[in-house]
Design an enzyme around this catalytic site. Structure first.
Site, PDB file in Angstrom:
ATOM      1  N   THR A 160      67.437  84.652   6.528  1.00  0.00           N
ATOM      2  CA  THR A 160      66.484  83.606   6.898  1.00  0.00           C
ATOM      3  C   THR A 160      65.464  84.208   7.868  1.00  0.00           C
ATOM      4  OG1 THR A 160      67.951  82.922   8.699  1.00  0.00           O
ATOM      5  CG2 THR A 160      68.149  81.734   6.615  1.00  0.00           C
TER       6      THR A 160
ATOM      7  N   ASP B   6      72.096  84.629   8.225  1.00  0.00           N
ATOM      8  CA  ASP B   6      71.256  83.606   8.859  1.00  0.00           C
ATOM      9  C   ASP B   6      70.832  84.116  10.230  1.00  0.00           C
ATOM     10  OD1 ASP B   6      69.895  81.340   9.520  1.00  0.00           O
ATOM     11  OD2 ASP B   6      71.591  79.966   9.312  1.00  0.00           O
ATOM     12  N   VAL B   7      69.719  84.852  10.232  1.00  0.00           N
ATOM     13  CA  VAL B   7      69.294  85.558  11.440  1.00  0.00           C
ATOM     14  C   VAL B   7      67.998  84.984  12.018  1.00  0.00           C
ATOM     15  CG1 VAL B   7      70.471  87.677  10.706  1.00  0.00           C
ATOM     16  CG2 VAL B   7      68.057  87.376  10.133  1.00  0.00           C
ATOM     17  N   LYS B   8      67.265  84.252  11.224  1.00  0.00           N
ATOM     18  CA  LYS B   8      66.007  83.612  11.652  1.00  0.00           C
ATOM     19  C   LYS B   8      65.118  84.556  12.466  1.00  0.00           C
ATOM     20  CE  LYS B   8      67.664  78.819  11.395  1.00  0.00           C
ATOM     21  NZ  LYS B   8      69.083  79.022  11.069  1.00  0.00           N
ATOM     22  N   ARG B   9      64.999  85.813  12.013  1.00  0.00           N
ATOM     23  CA  ARG B   9      64.167  86.771  12.727  1.00  0.00           C
ATOM     24  C   ARG B   9      62.694  86.508  12.424  1.00  0.00           C
ATOM     25  NH1 ARG B   9      68.722  87.081  14.947  1.00  0.00           N
ATOM     26  NH2 ARG B   9      69.852  89.053  15.109  1.00  0.00           N
TER      27      ARG B   9
END
Lengths: 322, 322
Positions: B150, B113-116
């Site tokens: 993500t 879950d890195v939301k890059r």
């Protein structure tokens, strides 16, 4: 590393001072591209090659140190794009942290280009990692010593507040994405929401969010990212966020010129910092300069690239009033 | 680490198989909160305390391993929120990478879950770091072995394409933020753009982006993040993205119930995975269970939390047709 926090000033004041001191609003982007790093540096670490990430991380750190040594008399601000470090795993993040440490020792302002954004609880962890501190068994530790980071506003104000809180507590700064430099930024950021484009609405919020964090020179610790590649938007965004420092990517490699970004400055000659990375770091490899420079003279090429950029920008930056 | 890529299947098929195998759509969120990790684990590493980050990273990794060992017979999917690792600097990222490696050895599906999200060139570096590979002097290396991550869509399609490309090349997956679970997600994501809310427009794009990556079970490797806390939006988003796996945060600690998320499933009983972190990992510390469990029985508490959650979800998940 455990480091005492030296509280000095609002981040925007530190930025203004750095610009004044070097008479330069250029931000050097320390974005390592392994293949473009001169062989002479790689050879120093050839014994590490069996551990490829350790080898890459050491090469990158050494290159960054030499870039900083080469350019620190010309520029006061550097920006690290963390993606180019994550690519080398935790060893890459080690070189990210060590590069920041080295740049801070040299008195440079360091921006971590991390574009983080998450729900409040998670955003607080990011904020403490990049512009704050963490407690472990009653000791206070700092993961990354960056002075400021970039953040993504899509999740709304509760996802931004932890960063603003840390900016206030630790005299740090943030640059919130308003309008990015890539071609597809038009897809969502330019959607019309009522009578305004989404990026315009975000910019109005950034202005409001920053109103509590104004420094001596009238600028806020809460800045914005605005792409150099959209000159017409720059004109409007500059007026929407009069107190925000604008971090401008897209000059040079992405095609924007000094003419494109003339409107990102305020009439006092401040209010914007202009990033360039590949066009400086790997100037030796630039097609038009290939006859003049090679890998052996990469430092000279980088210095000349900064000086040319400075000269180019000076044609359009209003005279500084302070 | 240099690892041969084992090409097996579309990511969505791997996800469906994992759900079938454990008869469970729960995703365990491996989000370390140092203060809540049982003392017995911390004591194992007390000799490392002089190097606080090394100490924390080792404690976190050991805790994660024990969580995985405790729950692997019940769940097939784990998610790591990287912010809670970045907080401990490069040592924290070491424990992030090692946790992923351990979970993969146990046959679990791992979501980072890195939301890059960044401009194309930078997005490609993130994609190669998290769901791809990197070349260093003619060797191929993998930074993080996650199966999926993500990503944040604010920068538009050219910022998403590098992730889709890697998903296709390496049988990986992505979950694009459509509607996040936090209260302020309404601020920008719910803005009306013409007749539709921004998150609705993003969801339509996610559906289009995923249309090329459909697996055997009719699902795409391009999924979406949809917060459990907005049940009315779930209803619409499920229909907008019929082929997308929805990653649903917000159940448990953020207040959403099984009733709130019943509409995130398709009629085949698949199409959604439900994340819970604190309510499972630190169930021993849950107010209502404090008389039953303590730090000594944290594993039993975590298992019971998963089984209760599964039972709770089973009331509302349609029967699986495969």
């Amino acid at each position: 590393m455990a480091i005492a926090i030296n509280r000095k000033a609002n981040f925007s004041d530190k930025l203004t001072t750095a610009i004044q001191k070097k008479n330069c609003c250029v931000v050097v982007g320390l974005d390592p591209h392994f293949d473009l790093i001169p062989e002479s540096i790689k050879q120093q670490f050839s014994k590490l090659q069996d551990d490829a990430f350790k080898y890459a991380a050491n090469v990158i750190l050494e290159f960054n140190k030499q870039v900083i040594d080469t350019l620190e008399h010309l520029v006061g601000i550097v920006k690290l794009q963390i993606a180019f470090y994550e690519l080398y795993g935790w060893q890459g993040i080690w070189s990210y942290a060590e590069t920041i440490h080295y740049a801070k020792q040299k008195g440079l302002i360091v921006i971590g280009d991390v574009k983080r954004g998450d729900v409040p609880n998670t955003a607080a962890a990011y904020a403490n990692a990049h512009i704050g501190q963490v407690s472990i068994n009653n000791t206070t530790q700092i993961a990354f010593q960056s002075d400021a980071i970039t953040v993504n506003p899509l999740l709304g104000v509760d996802s931004i507040l932890p960063f603003i809180k840390n900016a206030e507590t630790y005299d740090k700064g943030i640059f919130v994405l308003a309008k990015t430099s890539n071609p597809s930024s038009v897809e969502f950021q330019d959607l019309l929401c009522g009578t305004k484009k989404l990026h315009q609405i975000i910019a109005e919020k950034i202005h409001t969010w920053g109103s509590r964090s104004i420094g001596t020179y009238g600028y806020s610790a809460i800045g914005a990212v605005v792409g150099a590649t959209y000159p017409e938007d720059i004109l409007i965004l500059r007026k929407t966020m009069p107190n925000a420092y604008l971090l401008i990517p897209g000059y040079g490699s992405q095609g924007a010129t000094a003419e494109d970004i003339k409107n990102c400055f305020n009439s006092d000659g401040y209010g914007a910092i202009i990033n360039a990375s590949r066009s400086i770091l790997y100037a030796y490899n630039n097609r038009s300069w290939k006859d003049k420079y090679g890998a052996q003279t990469w430092k000279e090429a980088a210095q000349n690239a900064v000086m040319n950029m400075k000269e180019d920008l000076n044609k359009c930056v209003p005279a500084q009033t302070r």
